[in-house]
Design a protein around this motif. Sequence first.
Motif, PDB file in Angstrom:
ATOM      1  N   VAL A 164       0.880  -1.136  -0.038  1.00  0.00           N
ATOM      2  CA  VAL A 164       0.126   0.094   0.068  1.00  0.00           C
ATOM      3  C   VAL A 164       0.878   1.285  -0.064  1.00  0.00           C
ATOM      4  O   VAL A 164       2.026   1.227   0.713  1.00  0.00           O
ATOM      5  CB  VAL A 164      -0.991   0.061   1.169  1.00  0.00           C
ATOM      6  CG1 VAL A 164      -1.813  -0.983   1.120  1.00  0.00           C
ATOM      7  CG2 VAL A 164      -0.313  -0.114   2.498  1.00  0.00           C
ATOM      8  N   GLY A 165       0.407   2.338  -0.620  1.00  0.00           N
ATOM      9  CA  GLY A 165       1.409   3.489  -0.753  1.00  0.00           C
ATOM     10  C   GLY A 165       0.574   4.724  -0.860  1.00  0.00           C
ATOM     11  O   GLY A 165      -0.883   4.533  -1.358  1.00  0.00           O
ATOM     12  N   GLY A 166       1.287   5.936  -1.067  1.00  0.00           N
ATOM     13  CA  GLY A 166       0.627   7.002  -1.352  1.00  0.00           C
ATOM     14  C   GLY A 166       1.524   7.821  -2.157  1.00  0.00           C
ATOM     15  O   GLY A 166       2.691   7.743  -1.751  1.00  0.00           O
ATOM     16  N   ARG A 167       1.153   8.934  -2.654  1.00  0.00           N
ATOM     17  CA  ARG A 167       1.989   9.985  -3.227  1.00  0.00           C
ATOM     18  C   ARG A 167       1.383  11.478  -2.850  1.00  0.00           C
ATOM     19  O   ARG A 167       0.364  11.378  -2.910  1.00  0.00           O
ATOM     20  CB  ARG A 167       2.231   9.955  -4.719  1.00  0.00           C
ATOM     21  CG  ARG A 167       2.918   8.675  -5.367  1.00  0.00           C
ATOM     22  CD  ARG A 167       2.914   8.776  -6.901  1.00  0.00           C
ATOM     23  NE  ARG A 167       3.462   7.523  -7.304  1.00  0.00           N
ATOM     24  CZ  ARG A 167       2.834   6.541  -8.029  1.00  0.00           C
ATOM     25  NH1 ARG A 167       1.521   6.647  -7.973  1.00  0.00           N
ATOM     26  NH2 ARG A 167       3.668   5.613  -8.432  1.00  0.00           N
ATOM     27  N   TRP A 168       2.424  12.364  -2.701  1.00  0.00           N
ATOM     28  CA  TRP A 168       1.780  13.597  -2.392  1.00  0.00           C
ATOM     29  C   TRP A 168       2.783  14.442  -3.293  1.00  0.00           C
ATOM     30  O   TRP A 168       3.415  14.473  -3.550  1.00  0.00           O
ATOM     31  CB  TRP A 168       2.076  14.248  -0.990  1.00  0.00           C
ATOM     32  CG  TRP A 168       1.915  15.708  -0.946  1.00  0.00           C
ATOM     33  CD1 TRP A 168       0.886  16.360  -0.893  1.00  0.00           C
ATOM     34  CD2 TRP A 168       2.913  16.545  -0.507  1.00  0.00           C
ATOM     35  NE1 TRP A 168       0.804  17.788  -0.783  1.00  0.00           N
ATOM     36  CE2 TRP A 168       2.169  17.980  -0.557  1.00  0.00           C
ATOM     37  CE3 TRP A 168       4.430  16.764  -0.643  1.00  0.00           C
ATOM     38  CZ2 TRP A 168       2.812  18.977  -0.250  1.00  0.00           C
ATOM     39  CZ3 TRP A 168       5.082  17.982  -0.397  1.00  0.00           C
ATOM     40  CH2 TRP A 168       4.345  19.063  -0.411  1.00  0.00           C
ATOM     41  N   TYR A 169       1.976  15.117  -4.419  1.00  0.00           N
ATOM     42  CA  TYR A 169       2.532  15.978  -5.409  1.00  0.00           C
ATOM     43  C   TYR A 169       2.491  17.611  -4.848  1.00  0.00           C
ATOM     44  O   TYR A 169       1.419  18.143  -4.618  1.00  0.00           O
ATOM     45  CB  TYR A 169       1.676  15.993  -6.518  1.00  0.00           C
ATOM     46  CG  TYR A 169       1.847  14.441  -7.351  1.00  0.00           C
ATOM     47  CD1 TYR A 169       2.872  14.180  -8.059  1.00  0.00           C
ATOM     48  CD2 TYR A 169       0.709  13.665  -7.079  1.00  0.00           C
ATOM     49  CE1 TYR A 169       3.001  13.019  -8.806  1.00  0.00           C
ATOM     50  CE2 TYR A 169       0.872  12.386  -7.706  1.00  0.00           C
ATOM     51  CZ  TYR A 169       1.825  12.067  -8.405  1.00  0.00           C
ATOM     52  OH  TYR A 169       2.172  10.915  -9.043  1.00  0.00           O
ATOM     53  N   TRP A 170       3.542  18.069  -4.563  1.00  0.00           N
ATOM     54  CA  TRP A 170       3.651  19.433  -4.644  1.00  0.00           C
ATOM     55  C   TRP A 170       3.786  20.160  -5.861  1.00  0.00           C
ATOM     56  O   TRP A 170       3.620  21.622  -5.684  1.00  0.00           O
ATOM     57  CB  TRP A 170       5.173  19.865  -3.705  1.00  0.00           C
ATOM     58  CG  TRP A 170       6.484  19.505  -4.521  1.00  0.00           C
ATOM     59  CD1 TRP A 170       6.983  20.378  -5.378  1.00  0.00           C
ATOM     60  CD2 TRP A 170       7.220  18.444  -4.360  1.00  0.00           C
ATOM     61  NE1 TRP A 170       8.238  19.810  -5.793  1.00  0.00           N
ATOM     62  CE2 TRP A 170       8.320  18.603  -5.203  1.00  0.00           C
ATOM     63  CE3 TRP A 170       7.178  17.044  -3.550  1.00  0.00           C
ATOM     64  CZ2 TRP A 170       9.356  17.677  -5.072  1.00  0.00           C
ATOM     65  CZ3 TRP A 170       8.203  16.210  -3.644  1.00  0.00           C
ATOM     66  CH2 TRP A 170       9.359  16.525  -4.335  1.00  0.00           C
TER      67      TRP A 170
END
Length: 153
Positions: free
Chosen positions: A121-127
């Motif tokens: 499971v994972g996630g990304r946060w785009y700046w």
Amino acid sequence: MKKFFLIIAVSALLFAGKAFSQNTVEENVKASLVQISAGSGIYSGGFPIYAFADFRVNPNWTIGPQVNFVFDNDFHFVMSGRADYHFNKMLNLYNNWDIYAGATMGIDFSRDTEFSSGIHVGGRWYWNKVWGLNMEIGGGTYFSSAIGVTMRL
């Protein structure tokens, strides 16, 4: 003839406005067909360096290759394929987040060539439109956690 040039000029302006407009992150995620991630983390067998690519097959699913280099007493080189389901629409997330879960299957080329598999499971946060922070945790043949950067193409 003047009407023809007027139509061409207005069409060109409308096209230019659309071409140079700034999209929201959500629009960029929808438009992005490939995401490349790389980084490091904790691996049950040692210190890992990883890289993977996600190729969008529809708005919720991606597939792609993954490569892990693990440094410990023995050097591990793991090549695998991965498939991920992205929960963005289901969870109605903010535009700059990407939450996913998936599975990997591949081959571990260490002393003995072995089958390797796992779930994550994972996630990304785009700046911004292109760059993001990637975090993932998983288990299977090996336990792993990873943190790195993602570039959207």
